[in-house]
Design an enzyme around this catalytic site. Sequence first.
Site, short mmCIF file in Angstrom:
data_model
loop_
_atom_site.label_atom_id
_atom_site.label_comp_id
_atom_site.label_asym_id
_atom_site.label_seq_id
_atom_site.Cartn_x
_atom_site.Cartn_y
_atom_site.Cartn_z
N ARG A 164 0.75 -1.22 0.25
CA ARG A 164 -0.17 0.10 -0.03
C ARG A 164 0.87 1.24 -0.07
NH1 ARG A 164 -3.57 2.38 4.24
NH2 ARG A 164 -5.55 3.31 3.31
N HIS A 171 0.54 3.95 -2.81
CA HIS A 171 0.20 5.43 -2.41
C HIS A 171 1.10 6.58 -2.67
CE1 HIS A 171 -3.68 5.14 0.49
NE2 HIS A 171 -3.58 3.91 -0.55
N VAL A 178 0.82 9.40 -6.48
CA VAL A 178 1.13 11.00 -6.32
C VAL A 178 2.57 11.38 -6.51
CG1 VAL A 178 0.98 12.78 -4.37
CG2 VAL A 178 -0.68 10.83 -4.12
N GLY A 190 4.17 10.30 -8.89
CA GLY A 190 4.85 9.28 -9.59
C GLY A 190 5.66 8.66 -8.31
N ASP A 208 8.15 8.09 -6.39
CA ASP A 208 9.37 9.13 -5.92
C ASP A 208 9.57 9.14 -4.65
OD1 ASP A 208 7.12 10.51 -5.11
OD2 ASP A 208 7.99 12.29 -5.80
N ASN A 232 -4.24 8.90 3.97
CA ASN A 232 -2.97 8.18 4.50
C ASN A 232 -2.86 8.14 6.00
OD1 ASN A 232 -1.91 7.57 2.06
ND2 ASN A 232 -0.81 9.54 1.89
N HIS A 258 -5.81 -6.93 -2.13
CA HIS A 258 -6.77 -7.13 -0.97
C HIS A 258 -6.98 -8.51 -0.65
CE1 HIS A 258 -8.62 -2.66 -1.34
NE2 HIS A 258 -7.30 -2.53 -1.02
#
Length: 331
Positions: free
Chosen positions: A63, A67, A71, A73, A75, A96, A195
């Site tokens: 996850r 996540h 956002v 890419g 990075d 988050n 999941h």
Amino acid sequence: MLSTNTYSLPTTIFLVLTFLFPSEAQLNATFYSSTCPNVSSIVSNAVQQALQSDSRIGASLIRLHFHDCFVNGCDASILLDQGGNITQSEKNAVPNFNSVRGFDIVDNIKSSLESSCPGVVSCADILALAAESSVSLSGGPSWNVLLGRRDGLTANQAGANSSLPSPFESLANVSSKFSAVGLDTTDLVALSGAHTFGRSQCQFFSQRLFNFSGTGSPDPTLNSTYLATLQQNCPQNGNGSTLNNLDPSTPDTFDNNYFTNLLINQGLLQTDQELFSTNGSSTISIVNNFANNQSAFFAAFAQSMINMGNISPLTGTQGEIRTDCKKVNGS
């Protein structure tokens, strides 16, 4: 002279285009073969050790990678704490906050890598490698992780709030968020299959249990026996942070039971069940395929993880290799 002129122009155009649009082939599976040859085993050993004391950590590490990539890419911007030039951490974004976890494991991995090959392996690549180890160590497929990402210098809390799929969204909205980062319907269904292990808090699906969409009744797509179990685990006005298995049948094993659960209306999150219960959706045939053919799911999942890991990576001289994943170098 004619032949020289004929060929010099296309070559020039090719070089310019290569410079303007660097190829994703810059990421490759052997990126650290000479600079940090033990990187994969160092990451895998750390994840294996973490799984022994925390059965949830594999799902949590996947996850984090997901996540992160959605956002700015892939990075490692999700790892940055607030402070210095980071005025708003992605960790505090709504999807988050008090939800993503595993930062301590990433820090442990980074420490080990800094001891073995200082200043070489990016935090973004750690997230990609840890995700693969989490799957393969839990019974799922393994794949060659493409490497060579560099770490971003900024965080994007607003982007995390707007770009990450919510468990309460319609299938159409979730599909558009995947499409916005270059992922297709097969990627959406395959990656949702993560999941098949891990947990979710009551607050992320309790709206399905008692008053779905303001109807005063439960979500009609919920299996009635499963509904009764969930209502017991998550009573009205109860503790919203109580954990529930995303896959009630094999909660800590990476298999295709997530999809067989959808066939009998036992998807935990609204966004899970909608993959199968949205009339006329192209996702239904993919769910059926993965439910009936675990090998097909494993192959698709591995490819979709590679696709997701290719979202706008920083390469070459872009970004940096963070010494501490929580903060930009020098801050």
